[in-house]
Enzyme design. Structure first.
Site, PDB file in Angstrom:
ATOM      1  N   LYS A 120       0.107  10.932 -13.985  1.00 11.71           N
ATOM      2  CA  LYS A 120      -0.109   9.765 -14.847  1.00 11.71           C
ATOM      3  C   LYS A 120      -0.980  10.128 -16.034  1.00 11.71           C
ATOM      4  O   LYS A 120      -1.920  10.919 -15.902  1.00 11.71           O
ATOM      5  CB  LYS A 120      -0.817   8.664 -14.037  1.00 11.71           C
ATOM      6  CG  LYS A 120       0.080   7.493 -13.676  1.00 11.71           C
ATOM      7  CD  LYS A 120      -0.777   6.368 -13.128  1.00 11.71           C
ATOM      8  CE  LYS A 120       0.035   5.171 -12.710  1.00 11.71           C
ATOM      9  NZ  LYS A 120      -0.816   4.118 -12.142  1.00 11.71           N
ATOM     10  N   ARG A 177      -0.563 -11.343  -8.393  1.00  6.59           N
ATOM     11  CA  ARG A 177      -0.481 -12.193  -9.591  1.00  6.59           C
ATOM     12  C   ARG A 177       0.788 -13.020  -9.643  1.00  6.59           C
ATOM     13  O   ARG A 177       0.798 -14.122 -10.170  1.00  6.59           O
ATOM     14  CB  ARG A 177      -0.517 -11.315 -10.862  1.00  6.59           C
ATOM     15  CG  ARG A 177      -1.863 -10.743 -11.155  1.00  6.59           C
ATOM     16  CD  ARG A 177      -1.772  -9.663 -12.191  1.00  6.59           C
ATOM     17  NE  ARG A 177      -1.143  -8.480 -11.642  1.00  6.59           N
ATOM     18  CZ  ARG A 177      -1.136  -7.299 -12.220  1.00  6.59           C
ATOM     19  NH1 ARG A 177      -1.689  -7.153 -13.398  1.00  6.59           N
ATOM     20  NH2 ARG A 177      -0.569  -6.269 -11.651  1.00  6.59           N
ATOM     21  N   HIS A 183      -9.231  -7.771 -12.093  1.00  6.92           N
ATOM     22  CA  HIS A 183      -9.821  -6.949 -11.030  1.00  6.92           C
ATOM     23  C   HIS A 183     -11.193  -7.511 -10.645  1.00  6.92           C
ATOM     24  O   HIS A 183     -11.535  -7.602  -9.472  1.00  6.92           O
ATOM     25  CB  HIS A 183     -10.041  -5.500 -11.505  1.00  6.92           C
ATOM     26  CG  HIS A 183      -8.802  -4.749 -11.852  1.00  6.92           C
ATOM     27  ND1 HIS A 183      -8.641  -4.083 -13.044  1.00  6.92           N
ATOM     28  CD2 HIS A 183      -7.655  -4.540 -11.161  1.00  6.92           C
ATOM     29  CE1 HIS A 183      -7.470  -3.487 -13.067  1.00  6.92           C
ATOM     30  NE2 HIS A 183      -6.837  -3.757 -11.953  1.00  6.92           N
ATOM     31  N   SER A 197      -3.961  -4.183 -16.813  1.00  9.07           N
ATOM     32  CA  SER A 197      -4.548  -3.055 -17.549  1.00  9.07           C
ATOM     33  C   SER A 197      -3.580  -2.568 -18.621  1.00  9.07           C
ATOM     34  O   SER A 197      -4.009  -2.151 -19.706  1.00  9.07           O
ATOM     35  CB  SER A 197      -4.867  -1.899 -16.598  1.00  9.07           C
ATOM     36  OG  SER A 197      -5.899  -2.253 -15.716  1.00  9.07           O
TER      37      SER A 197
HETATM   38  P1  ADP Z   1      -2.307   0.206  -9.683  1.00  6.58           P
HETATM   39  O1  ADP Z   1      -2.281   1.529 -10.360  1.00  6.58           O
HETATM   40  O2  ADP Z   1      -2.399   0.273  -8.180  1.00  6.58           O
HETATM   41  O3  ADP Z   1      -1.283  -0.775 -10.169  1.00  6.58           O
HETATM   42  P2  ADP Z   1      -4.271  -1.462 -10.947  1.00  6.58           P
HETATM   43  O4  ADP Z   1      -5.593  -0.956 -11.377  1.00  6.58           O
HETATM   44  O5  ADP Z   1      -3.331  -1.933 -12.005  1.00  6.58           O
HETATM   45  O6  ADP Z   1      -3.714  -0.310 -10.067  1.00  6.58           O
HETATM   46  O7  ADP Z   1      -4.429  -2.654  -9.894  1.00  6.58           O
HETATM   47  C1  ADP Z   1      -5.169  -2.551  -8.717  1.00  6.58           C
HETATM   48  C2  ADP Z   1      -5.076  -3.866  -7.927  1.00  6.58           C
HETATM   49  O8  ADP Z   1      -5.561  -4.932  -8.717  1.00  6.58           O
HETATM   50  C3  ADP Z   1      -3.660  -4.286  -7.528  1.00  6.58           C
HETATM   51  O9  ADP Z   1      -3.735  -4.910  -6.247  1.00  6.58           O
HETATM   52  C4  ADP Z   1      -3.277  -5.312  -8.551  1.00  6.58           C
HETATM   53  O10 ADP Z   1      -2.311  -6.228  -8.055  1.00  6.58           O
HETATM   54  C5  ADP Z   1      -4.618  -5.979  -8.757  1.00  6.58           C
HETATM   55  N1  ADP Z   1      -4.689  -6.641 -10.063  1.00  6.58           N
HETATM   56  C6  ADP Z   1      -4.489  -6.114 -11.274  1.00  6.58           C
HETATM   57  N2  ADP Z   1      -4.648  -7.050 -12.239  1.00  6.58           N
HETATM   58  C7  ADP Z   1      -4.936  -8.210 -11.610  1.00  6.58           C
HETATM   59  C8  ADP Z   1      -5.193  -9.553 -12.027  1.00  6.58           C
HETATM   60  N3  ADP Z   1      -5.158  -9.908 -13.307  1.00  6.58           N
HETATM   61  N4  ADP Z   1      -5.467 -10.467 -11.088  1.00  6.58           N
HETATM   62  C9  ADP Z   1      -5.493 -10.125  -9.779  1.00  6.58           C
HETATM   63  N5  ADP Z   1      -5.258  -8.892  -9.299  1.00  6.58           N
HETATM   64  C10 ADP Z   1      -4.986  -7.933 -10.202  1.00  6.58           C
END
Ligand code: ADP
Length: 151
Positions: free
Chosen positions: A41, A90, A17, A127
């Site tokens: 959630k 990703r 992120h 995450s």
């Molecule tokens: P969600 O609940 O929408 O999946 P996340 O917090 O997991 O929320 O992710 C939010 C955004 O960050 C999404 O666009 C996801 O693809 C991006 N994201 C998560 N991890 C990575 C990473 N390692 N590299 C690039 N983008 C990421």
């Protein structure tokens, strides 16, 4: 003024992120990091903890704002004059998932989704993996910004 939203759960914010935010902020005048609240959630970190982690990470960046929101992302955008949604990609699974969401959002409102490809060094981080490492007592510190620490 070009404003974008980077929506997500950020449970917790990871280096993946962080990379997208650091690169994304250069493209816009303002970047709103928006933590979505989903009553169904179960989260590992409370909303306050998730918000504080992100705020502390980007203290140095005046263009970044951190908020929480409920409901549809496009509704948040319309209410707050946000023109762009920023998302990270990703892998092909992310692409397929994000494509469906972006098409749906475009049907609902004239808001463009902008995708940034993950940095190679953080492409494997999610995450959910971080939470799994934490739960099982592994060293999660390489996967998250230094501000994210479990009490
Ligand atoms: P969600 O609940 O929408 O999946 P996340 O917090 O997991 O929320 O992710 C939010 C955004 O960050 C999404 O666009 C996801 O693809 C991006 N994201 C998560 N991890 C990575 C990473 N390692 N590299 C690039 N983008 C990421």
């Amino acid at each position: 003024m070009k404003t974008a939203i980077f929506p997500g759960s950020f449970d917790p914010i990871t280096l993946g992120h962080y990379d997208i935010i650091e690169r994304g902020v250069k493209l816009f005048d303002e970047l709103i990091i928006a933590i979505g609240i989903n009553a169904d959630k179960k989260y590992m970190f409370s909303l306050e903890e998730r918000k504080t982690f992100i705020k502390n990470c980007f203290k140095h960046e005046p263009k970044i704002k951190v908020v929480t929101y409920e409901g549809l992302t496009v509704h948040f955008c319309q209410k707050n004059n946000v023109d762009f949604i920023l998302r990270g990609l990703r892998n092909p699974a992310d692409f397929e998932f994000e494509k469906a969401i972006a098409h749906t959002n475009r049907d609902l409102a004239p808001i463009e989704t902008v995708f940034l490809l993950t940095a190679a060094s953080t492409s494997y981080i999610s995450s959910s993996i971080v939470r799994d490492v934490i739960r099982n007592g592994g060293d999660y510190t390489k996967l998250v910004p230094a501000i994210v620490r479990v009490k």
